[in-house]
Design an enzyme around this catalytic site. Structure first.
Site, PDB file in Angstrom:
ATOM      1  N   CYS A   1       0.831  -1.206   0.000  1.00  0.00           N
ATOM      2  CA  CYS A   1       0.000   0.000   0.000  1.00  0.00           C
ATOM      3  C   CYS A   1       0.867   1.258   0.000  1.00  0.00           C
ATOM      4  O   CYS A   1       1.524   1.553  -0.981  1.00  0.00           O
ATOM      5  CB  CYS A   1      -0.976  -0.048   1.181  1.00  0.00           C
ATOM      6  SG  CYS A   1      -2.323   1.140   1.013  1.00  0.00           S
TER       7      CYS A   1
ATOM      8  N   HIS B   1      -3.559  -5.589   1.178  1.00  0.00           N
ATOM      9  CA  HIS B   1      -2.822  -5.770   2.431  1.00  0.00           C
ATOM     10  C   HIS B   1      -2.708  -7.232   2.849  1.00  0.00           C
ATOM     11  O   HIS B   1      -3.604  -7.737   3.533  1.00  0.00           O
ATOM     12  CB  HIS B   1      -3.543  -5.010   3.557  1.00  0.00           C
ATOM     13  CG  HIS B   1      -3.375  -3.529   3.490  1.00  0.00           C
ATOM     14  ND1 HIS B   1      -2.338  -2.867   4.106  1.00  0.00           N
ATOM     15  CD2 HIS B   1      -4.118  -2.586   2.871  1.00  0.00           C
ATOM     16  CE1 HIS B   1      -2.444  -1.571   3.880  1.00  0.00           C
ATOM     17  NE2 HIS B   1      -3.518  -1.365   3.124  1.00  0.00           N
TER      18      HIS B   1
ATOM     19  N   GLU C   1      -0.932  -8.401   5.216  1.00  0.00           N
ATOM     20  CA  GLU C   1      -0.837  -8.513   6.687  1.00  0.00           C
ATOM     21  C   GLU C   1      -2.216  -8.425   7.342  1.00  0.00           C
ATOM     22  O   GLU C   1      -2.374  -8.763   8.505  1.00  0.00           O
ATOM     23  CB  GLU C   1       0.118  -7.437   7.231  1.00  0.00           C
ATOM     24  CG  GLU C   1      -0.457  -6.046   7.411  1.00  0.00           C
ATOM     25  CD  GLU C   1      -0.618  -5.278   6.093  1.00  0.00           C
ATOM     26  OE1 GLU C   1      -0.426  -5.858   5.010  1.00  0.00           O
ATOM     27  OE2 GLU C   1      -0.968  -4.075   6.164  1.00  0.00           O
TER      28      GLU C   1
END
Lengths: 237, 85
Positions: free
Chosen positions: A86, A194, A196
């Site tokens: 990002c 994302h 994560e």
């Protein structure tokens, strides 16, 4: 293995990355402050999401001038894996480590939702053990993820497209549905979604783990990723 | 010291989502004749008098603008004529 997560003023996904790498995947993680200049002997650098320096001037532009960036550039030049997520992707674009630029989302809206993306290249340390065409689900959360490059550059980097939104609706207006790209060597990868935030079942998807697990196996087993085929334009030069 | 103005805009043809939002706002206020709005940045840089346009141009190319999507204009009239030493 040892990950280095770079923390800029304004990073806000740094601790999500550290949590997943340290607590979910049981890896060693060093927190690297943007104002330092050494990478502390890490095997992989992660630039996390957020709004580094408040996205002033352009997203990622000021962060790209941070004291740590020359070290990240030489780390990348040595062929070691670098992942920008990002805002981290935007920093890599502004630092010139990846091709292209980001514009505001075509919809004029901040997009925060789950997306599906397909793996377009397996010639990177982050995708080498995935399948081409494999669909991964993870969330996006950005206002400036509309990937842009002039047409000739888009043609030139077609083989450097690592992820593409696999949906009818492109979440941000990205050229050719691009969600992630790599450098020519393939060791530097940036993506808007994302991983994560998609590494634990409670969060709705664990597909993000595949990206981190790929690089862990790549580093620890000293796997070799086949080189990216040269692009047509490059071959003609 | 002298103050130089730099105006940075998205290149023609590059989507200016901010400009579109501003145009919508103008239309909402009744300015329906507005057909296009492009939003840019205005940067004022104060530098020693001997600052050269080349140096400011290099700043734009390396950092202030992203040459892939933006173009810039340096307002040199802001550079005062050199004072006799």
């Amino acid at each position: 293995m040892r990950f280095g997560v770079v923390i800029f003023p304004g990073s806000n996904c740094d601790h999500d990355c550290i949590h997943v790498l340290r607590n979910v995947l049981a890896q060693d993680v060093v927190e690297l402050w943007h104002g330092d200049s050494l990478l502390d002997d890490v095997d992989c650098v992660v630039l996390p999401g957020g709004f580094a320096y408040g996205d002033y001037l352009r997203a990622g532009a000021v962060a790209a001038t941070s004291p740590i960036m020359p070290s990240v550039k030489s780390f990348a030049a040595s062929g070691k894996p670098v992942l920008g997520i990002c805002n981290g992707f935007q920093v890599l674009l502004e630092a010139g480590l990846l091709p292209g630029a980001m514009l505001r989302n075509q919809s004029l809206q901040f997009r925060c939702r789950q997306v599906l993306m397909s793996v377009e290249s397996t010639k990177t340390p982050f995708t080498w053990n995935l399948r081409e065409g494999q669909i991964l689900q993870m969330p996006v959360a950005h206002g400036e993820g509309n990937y842009f490059a002039p047409k000739d550059l888009l043609d030139d980097i077609e083989r450097q497209v690592v992820f593409r939104y696999a949906e009818d609706a492109n979440p941000n207006g990205s050229a050719r549905f691009i969600a992630g790209v790599c450098n020519k060597a393939g060791n530097v990868v940036g993506l808007m979604p994302h991983p994560e935030r998609a590494s634990e079942a409670i969060l709705g998807s664990t597909d993000g783990r595949l990206i981190f697990e790929a690089v862990i196996e790549y580093v620890t087993s000293r796997s070799r990723v086949p080189a990216l085929p040269r692009s047509r334009a490059e071959a003609l030069r | 010291m002298t103050t130089v103005r730099v105006v940075i805009t998205l290149k023609p043809g590059v989507l200016d989502a901010q400009g579109q939002a501003v145009r919508q706002g103008l239309h909402a206020l009744g300015y329906e004749g507005v057909s296009e709005v492009r939003v840019g940045k205005h940067i004022e840089i104060t530098m020693p008098d001997e600052a050269s346009v080349d140096e400011i141009s290099a700043m734009c190319d390396r950092f202030l603008a992203n040459p892939l999507i933006e173009e810039w204009k340096i307002e040199t009239d802001a550079l005062p004529s050199r004072r006799p030493s």
